[in-house]
Write a protein that holds these residues in place. Structure first.
Motif, short mmCIF file in Angstrom:
data_model
loop_
_atom_site.label_atom_id
_atom_site.label_comp_id
_atom_site.label_asym_id
_atom_site.label_seq_id
_atom_site.Cartn_x
_atom_site.Cartn_y
_atom_site.Cartn_z
N ILE A 1 3.62 -1.73 -6.43
CA ILE A 1 2.80 -0.57 -6.06
C ILE A 1 1.73 -0.44 -7.12
O ILE A 1 2.03 -0.30 -8.31
CB ILE A 1 3.64 0.72 -6.00
CG1 ILE A 1 4.74 0.60 -4.94
CG2 ILE A 1 2.76 1.93 -5.71
CD1 ILE A 1 5.71 1.77 -4.93
N ILE B 1 7.30 9.61 -8.48
CA ILE B 1 7.11 9.58 -7.04
C ILE B 1 8.40 10.05 -6.38
O ILE B 1 9.49 9.57 -6.72
CB ILE B 1 6.74 8.16 -6.57
CG1 ILE B 1 5.35 7.78 -7.10
CG2 ILE B 1 6.77 8.07 -5.05
CD1 ILE B 1 4.95 6.35 -6.81
N TYR C 1 6.82 0.53 -9.37
CA TYR C 1 5.58 1.02 -9.97
C TYR C 1 5.81 1.36 -11.43
O TYR C 1 6.94 1.54 -11.88
CB TYR C 1 5.04 2.24 -9.22
CG TYR C 1 5.84 3.52 -9.41
CD1 TYR C 1 5.52 4.42 -10.42
CD2 TYR C 1 6.92 3.82 -8.58
CE1 TYR C 1 6.25 5.60 -10.59
CE2 TYR C 1 7.65 4.99 -8.74
CZ TYR C 1 7.31 5.87 -9.75
OH TYR C 1 8.04 7.03 -9.92
N TRP D 1 -1.03 8.20 -7.35
CA TRP D 1 -0.25 8.48 -6.15
C TRP D 1 -0.44 9.94 -5.73
O TRP D 1 -0.63 10.25 -4.56
CB TRP D 1 1.22 8.19 -6.42
CG TRP D 1 2.13 8.33 -5.24
CD1 TRP D 1 2.70 9.47 -4.76
CD2 TRP D 1 2.60 7.26 -4.39
NE1 TRP D 1 3.48 9.20 -3.68
CE2 TRP D 1 3.45 7.85 -3.42
CE3 TRP D 1 2.40 5.89 -4.37
CZ2 TRP D 1 4.09 7.10 -2.44
CZ3 TRP D 1 3.03 5.14 -3.39
CH2 TRP D 1 3.87 5.74 -2.44
N GLU E 1 -0.55 1.95 -7.56
CA GLU E 1 -0.74 3.30 -8.08
C GLU E 1 0.33 3.68 -9.09
O GLU E 1 1.49 3.30 -8.95
CB GLU E 1 -0.72 4.34 -6.95
CG GLU E 1 -1.85 4.22 -5.96
CD GLU E 1 -1.52 3.31 -4.79
OE1 GLU E 1 -2.29 3.28 -3.83
OE2 GLU E 1 -0.48 2.60 -4.86
N SER F 1 0.83 -1.21 0.00
CA SER F 1 0.00 0.00 0.00
C SER F 1 0.86 1.26 0.00
O SER F 1 2.03 1.24 0.40
CB SER F 1 -0.91 0.01 1.23
OG SER F 1 -0.14 0.21 2.41
N LYS F 2 0.26 2.34 -0.44
CA LYS F 2 0.95 3.64 -0.42
C LYS F 2 1.37 4.01 0.99
O LYS F 2 2.48 4.50 1.22
CB LYS F 2 0.03 4.72 -1.01
CG LYS F 2 0.63 6.12 -0.97
CD LYS F 2 -0.34 7.14 -1.53
CE LYS F 2 0.23 8.55 -1.42
NZ LYS F 2 -0.71 9.58 -1.96
N LYS F 3 0.50 3.75 1.95
CA LYS F 3 0.79 4.08 3.35
C LYS F 3 2.05 3.35 3.82
O LYS F 3 2.93 3.95 4.46
CB LYS F 3 -0.40 3.70 4.23
CG LYS F 3 -0.21 3.99 5.71
CD LYS F 3 -1.44 3.58 6.51
CE LYS F 3 -1.24 3.83 8.00
NZ LYS F 3 -2.44 3.41 8.78
#
Length: 217
Positions: A207, A154, A181, A214, A209, A125-127
């Motif tokens: 990832i 990113i 990603y 993102w 996203e 996850s992004k988190k």
């Protein structure tokens, strides 16, 4: 002319203009070109290479997109460089992908079918990525072409296009944990890259996203 007639004429002309966009987007190839351009400006030759279309076909599709004012171009030496005409076009594309996934059962089915071929590939996850980037415990790779990375990426990610991945992995300690990603939830390259890293003994994650997701999530 009566008010009712004026209103009808206005409405008809307005929807004719909306239909110009709809007709332009009725080609899956033009949607693919717009998707590529949403990751950064590209020359016609690059679009042809990345889409697998001929130079002539790409040029024809770009002309239709130009007529609908969805793309614009500049000249750089002998090259013609295309980009999206407005950030709203990218937002529209993202909305189209989301609507399609929610309203067309074939879209999530196709996505599920392809990812079933890579059952061992894990998603992060992004988190969790952000948390681990702060501690320096994970390396984030952008596996898109370098021109797309240079347009936007990113923060903290390293540019390693797919064709350079093997060589880059040889420079890393085996205990390096990696998250990769590409162009977003429907891009298979990320999954293939993560599988490649896992086969070489790295603990790697996908990832879901892309850069746009993102930034806006």
């Amino acid at each position: 002319m009566k008010d009712a007639q004026l209103a009808d004429i206005y409405k008809e002309q307005l929807f004719l203009q909306y239909a110009r966009i709809g007709k332009c987007l009725s080609s899956e190839r033009r949607l693919e070109i717009l998707n590529l351009l949403s990751n950064g400006s590209k020359a016609v030759e690059t679009l042809a290479h990345q889409s697998g279309m001929s130079f002539a076909n790409v040029s024809r599709h770009l002309q239709v997109l130009l007529e609908a004012n969805l793309v614009k171009f500049t000249k750089k030496g002998t090259y013609v460089i295309y980009s999206l005409a407005n950030p709203l076009v990218a937002e529209f594309l993202m909305s189209l992908w989301k609507i399609s996934e929610h309203q067309l059962s074939d879209v999530p089915r196709l996505k599920q079918n392809i990812y079933e071929q890579y059952k061992n590939v894990r998603t992060i996850s992004k988190k969790d990525v952000l948390k681990r980037m702060k501690t320096g415990s994970i390396l984030v790779l952008d596996i898109r072409p370098k021109d797309e990375y240079e347009t936007e990426h990113i923060e903290g990610a390293v540019s390693v296009p797919m064709e350079e991945l093997d060589g880059y992995l040889q420079t890393l300690p085996q205990n390096t944990e990696i998250a990769a990603y590409c162009r977003g939830p429907y891009c298979v390259f990320t999954t293939q890259a993560v599988e490649q890293m896992q086969k070489k003994g790295f603990k790697a994650y996908r990832i879901e996203e892309g850069v746009y997701e993102w930034r806006t999530s």
